[in-house]
Design an enzyme around this catalytic site. Structure first.
Site: not given
Ligand code: MRU
Length: 361
Positions: A101, A251, A261
């Site tokens: 990712r 993120d 994010n």
């Molecule tokens: O696609 P995801 O579910 O991995 O995305 C997660 C998010 O965007 C969260 O808000 C971010 O990773 C913060 S987690 C503490």
């Protein structure tokens, strides 16, 4: 699992003293929640890469912890006793995990820390493997501690008001998205434990519904009052005076404070500004990418269109249409009140001066 306070999405498990041979990683399968609480056993690094890609484990810090264990599992699979050859093969493991990712920088941070540890550790290959396991366990334990610190710092900067607070959050930045406790939901959790929370509003978070499924599940586990709204209801709720403060996770945060994010976060920041509502980002230092000057350089993951056109077996759209499915967006730093880290809350403009020297990798 009596409380989400004790939910750990990534667990190292070993039933034998010979951990190097027999240990495995247990992941909570987040694709099955809230319907089913199930664990997935991971023994090989390729399976860890698959678990990250398919979002069995997701959320930036949790992905970092999972990748660190993935690096160890990969190291364990390497047969050679020659150090140089071992490090070459470990780099191949890193490449595979890096390709899972692109947006959450914790993934790359954890992999780089594991690689750096391998390069800096002297001794035979078996000893290197043991140190890599310890490093992955440290990354896990440190993130848990960090989340609790973020929660406590968050409590200090939440708006002071005689009334209890109504906090809006987006996506899931909870125990499930970290080593445990959570970042944004860690702040919520600390507010709840400190008797400062009236209710959480959880955006459902299309298309994967992390808010409706995961944030809501964590809150219910712990008895935290939670109201799920669809993403397009947040402005209405703010206009009606139903939201006191917004707290979200991240993120990847660029050096200037621009924050990637979950898709939809930027819209929430804009409407919060329009309604004069503070907008906080809660994230550990490992989410800050000081190598990137601003948010335009953050790679944004695009996921499969089936996440939009399909719910379960039901097709939502006619055939013949096109889709665009970015998984994240970037909120400009000027919309962010402060970034709450394990070292306290910092204005986006002060990020580099105050925190860059503290970062470990
Ligand atoms: O696609 P995801 O579910 O991995 O995305 C997660 C998010 O965007 C969260 O808000 C971010 O990773 C913060 S987690 C503490």
């Amino acid at each position: 699992m009596s409380s989400a306070n004790h939910v750990y999405p990534v667990i190292w498990q070993s039933e034998s003293p010979d951990e190097a041979l027999n240990g495995r990683v247990l992941l909570i399968d987040q694709t099955r929640l809230p319907k089913e609480y199930a664990m997935v056993d991971i023994h090989r690094y390729e399976d860890m890469a698959w678990a990250i890609e398919t979002m069995i484990v997701r959320g930036a810090p949790a992905i970092g912890v999972a990748a660190a264990y993935g690096m160890y599992l990969g190291a364990r699979e390497i047969k050679t006793r020659d150090r140089t050859e071992f490090l070459t093969q470990l780099e191949q493991v890193a490449q595979r995990l890096r390709a899972t990712r692109p947006t959450a920088v914790n993934l790359f941070w954890a992999i780089d820390r594991m690689l750096k540890t391998a390069h800096q550790t002297l001794g035979p290959v078996d000893y290197l493997k043991q140190i890599l396991l310890e490093t992955a366990q440290n990354i896990n334990a440190e993130d848990l501690k960090t989340c609790r610190q973020i929660g406590n710092h968050g409590l200090q900067v939440l708006p002071s008001s005689p009334q209890k607070l109504r906090i809006l959050t987006h996506c899931n930045a909870g125990a499930l998205a970290t080593a445990g406790y959570g970042t944004a939901l860690g702040v919520v959790r600390s507010a709840w434990l400190g008797d400062r929370l009236e209710r959480v509003y959880a955006d459902e978070t299309r298309p994967r519904l992390q808010g409706a499924k995961l944030t809501a599940w964590e809150c219910v586990q712990e008895g935290i009052p939670v109201t799920v709204i669809t993403d397009n209801m947040a402005a209405h709720c703010m206009q009606r005076g139903m939201i006191d403060v917004v707290v979200v996770g991240a993120d990847r945060i660029a050096a200037n404070g621009d924050t990637a994010n979950k898709i939809g976060t930027y819209s929430v920041a804009l409407i919060a500004r329009a309604h004069n509502i503070p907008f906080f980002v809660a994230a550990p230092l490992s989410t800050i990418d000081f190598a990137i000057a601003d948010g335009s350089q953050i790679p944004i993951e695009e996921r499969h269109s089936s996440e939009i056109y399909q719910v379960g077996e039901t097709m939502l759209c006619p055939s013949g249409v096109e889709f665009y499915n970015p998984a994240f967006d970037v909120t400009p730093a000027n919309l962010i009140t402060a970034i709450i880290t394990e070292y306290g809350a910092v204005a986006p403009a002060d990020l580099k001066a105050k925190l860059a020297s503290r970062q470990m990798v």
